[in-house]
Design a protein around this motif. Sequence first.
Motif, PDB file in Angstrom:
ATOM      1  N   PRO A 346      -3.410  -1.590  -0.576  1.00  0.00           N
ATOM      2  CA  PRO A 346      -2.465  -2.397   0.133  1.00  0.00           C
ATOM      3  C   PRO A 346      -2.670  -2.033   1.482  1.00  0.00           C
ATOM      4  CG  PRO A 346      -1.641  -0.593  -1.033  1.00  0.00           C
ATOM      5  CD  PRO A 346      -2.998  -0.619  -1.577  1.00  0.00           C
ATOM      6  N   TYR A 347      -2.312  -2.950   2.411  1.00  0.00           N
ATOM      7  CA  TYR A 347      -2.280  -2.901   3.870  1.00  0.00           C
ATOM      8  C   TYR A 347      -0.907  -2.816   4.490  1.00  0.00           C
ATOM      9  CZ  TYR A 347      -7.393  -3.311   3.779  1.00  0.00           C
ATOM     10  OH  TYR A 347      -8.628  -3.138   3.299  1.00  0.00           O
ATOM     11  N   THR A 348      -0.712  -2.072   5.558  1.00  0.00           N
ATOM     12  CA  THR A 348       0.459  -1.938   6.185  1.00  0.00           C
ATOM     13  C   THR A 348       0.670  -2.514   7.447  1.00  0.00           C
ATOM     14  OG1 THR A 348      -0.093   0.084   7.021  1.00  0.00           O
ATOM     15  CG2 THR A 348       1.304   0.141   4.883  1.00  0.00           C
ATOM     16  N   PHE A 349       0.205  -3.928   7.547  1.00  0.00           N
ATOM     17  CA  PHE A 349       0.334  -4.784   8.761  1.00  0.00           C
ATOM     18  C   PHE A 349       1.578  -5.048   9.061  1.00  0.00           C
ATOM     19  CE2 PHE A 349      -4.066  -6.603   7.079  1.00  0.00           C
ATOM     20  CZ  PHE A 349      -4.753  -5.833   8.005  1.00  0.00           C
ATOM     21  N   ASN A 350       2.003  -5.068  10.294  1.00  0.00           N
ATOM     22  CA  ASN A 350       3.348  -5.434  10.847  1.00  0.00           C
ATOM     23  C   ASN A 350       3.300  -6.871  10.918  1.00  0.00           C
ATOM     24  OD1 ASN A 350       2.244  -6.590  13.151  1.00  0.00           O
ATOM     25  ND2 ASN A 350       2.187  -4.572  14.281  1.00  0.00           N
TER      26      ASN A 350
END
Length: 488
Positions: A346-350
Motif C-alpha cells: 500500500p502507498y501513503t499518497f496524500n
Amino acid sequence: MAIAIILMLLVVASVLFHLLAPWHLTPAASNWGSIDTTLLITLVITGIFFIAVTVFMAVAVIRFRHREGLRAAYQPENKRLEFWLIVVTSLGIMGMLAPGLVVYKDFVQVPKDAYQLEVIAQQWQWAFRFAGQDGKLGRAGVNWVDSANPLGLDRDDPTGQDDVLIRSNEVRLPLNRPIKVLLRSKDVLHNFYIPQIRGKMDMVPGMVSHFWFTPTQPGKYEILCAEFCGVGHFNMRGHLVVEQPDAFGRWLAGQQTFAQTLQAAARPSQDSLLEKGRQLVDSHGCSACHSQDGSTSLGPGWKDLYGRTEQLADGSSVKVDDAYLAESILDPKARLVQGFPPVMVPYTFNRDELGAVVAFVKSLSEAGRKELDALRSNDTPSVKGQQLAEKHGCLACHSVDGATGVGPSWYGLYGRTETLADGKQVKVDEAYLKQSVIEPAAMIVKGFAPVMPAYTLNDEELNALIAYIRSRTPNDADPGKGAPSQSP
C-alpha cells in the motif's frame, strides 16, 4: 577403472568447454580491463587446482584400488606432504586475493578531475543527478523526499538549486572522461552494475558508496540491479548512453534543474497534474510491475485499463474508475484482479498525489483521455469541480456511481435528506455541502467515520466543487427538484 576414466573425461571436457565455449565476457567499454585480468588469474588458479585434484583422484583410484591380499598402509602423518600442501594452497589464495586488492584500491581512489554522477535507487527504479554550473552537488537525504522532490534534495541548500535531475531510467555520459559515481538508496539494498563498464557496487540505505570509471567506447549499455531487492528486481533496469562530449553537453543543457522542477510543481494545471502523476509513478517504481504499453508484467497493465471491467480473484467483477484506482493504490489487497499475485504494497499518497497518479493512469486509456480532454476544453463550473475533486483526491473516498466508499457517495446526494451521527436530519443543499468541505467534523453522516480533513478552498473553487456534486444527481441539477433517495 571406470571411475578413473570418468574423472579424466571430466577434466578434458571442462578444459575444452572453457576454450571452445561461444560465450565469454563482453568487451570492456571502460578503463577497467584490469578487472578482467583479475578474473582470469582467479580462473587459472582455480582451474589448476581443479585439474590437479581431479587427476590425483583418478591416479589414486587406479593405484590404490582394492586387491586381494593387500592391506592399506597406515600413515597418520606426513610432515613433508603437509608442508607442501600448506605452501601451495597459501600461494594459490594469495594469487587470487592480491590482484583483487590492488584493483579495488584503484577502483575507489577517484581522480581529482572526475565528473560527478549521483545514482539514486528505489524499488524498482533508477534516477540520476549531475552537478550544475557551480560544479557541486547539493545536500540530499530521504528526510527531504516528497512528491515534488522525489530525489530528496535540500531545498534550502543554494548549491543544489542548479543540480540537473534525470528522473528516468536512461542517463548519458561523455566519452573518455573520468566519472565518479556516487550511489544512494532510498529504501532497500541495491547494486548498481553495468557489465561492459565493469562497474559494480552495493547501494546501502543511509550510506553513500562510490567508485569511478572512464567510458572508452561510445554506445548504449544496460544498467542492472545485481542485488535481490524485491519482487520487481528482475525489471529494475536502465540504460547508459556514452557519447561524444559535445553531444552530451547539448543533452545535459536540455534537462531540468532542481529549481525548475520546484517551479513546475508550484504551477498546477491539467498537464502539470499528468506530469506530476508521471513523476510519482517513476519515482515509486510503479512501472516495474505495471506496463504502459500493453505488455505482460507482474501486475495489471495500465494501457486501456481505465473504463474496463476486470474480473477479481473472488469471482466478482468491477469497472475500473477513479474510485477503484484510488482504492487499489491505498489498499491493493482489497480487490485483487484475477491472475495476479497479492504482492503490491500500500502507498501513503496524500490527496494531491493520489489524484495525480489516478489522472496519469486514466491518460493511458481512450476512455480516460476523453474525460481529460473534456476537462481541458470545457470551462463550466462542474468540470472545474471535477478537476478539483481529482486534484484533491476526493474521489478516493466519495464514489460518483453509488458504490460504498469511505465517505458518502456523491451519486444522488444533492437534495437528499441525510441522518447525522447525532440522530438529527439535514437536507443536502449548498450550505450543507460548503460547511462539510470547510468543516467536515461539524455534521458527520451516520455510518461514516470522521476522517475527512478540512479544505481551504476559495469561493470560486467551492462553488465549482458543489456544481460537480450536483451534476452527479441524475436528471436533477436543480436544487428545487426531487432527487433519488437511495443511500450508498
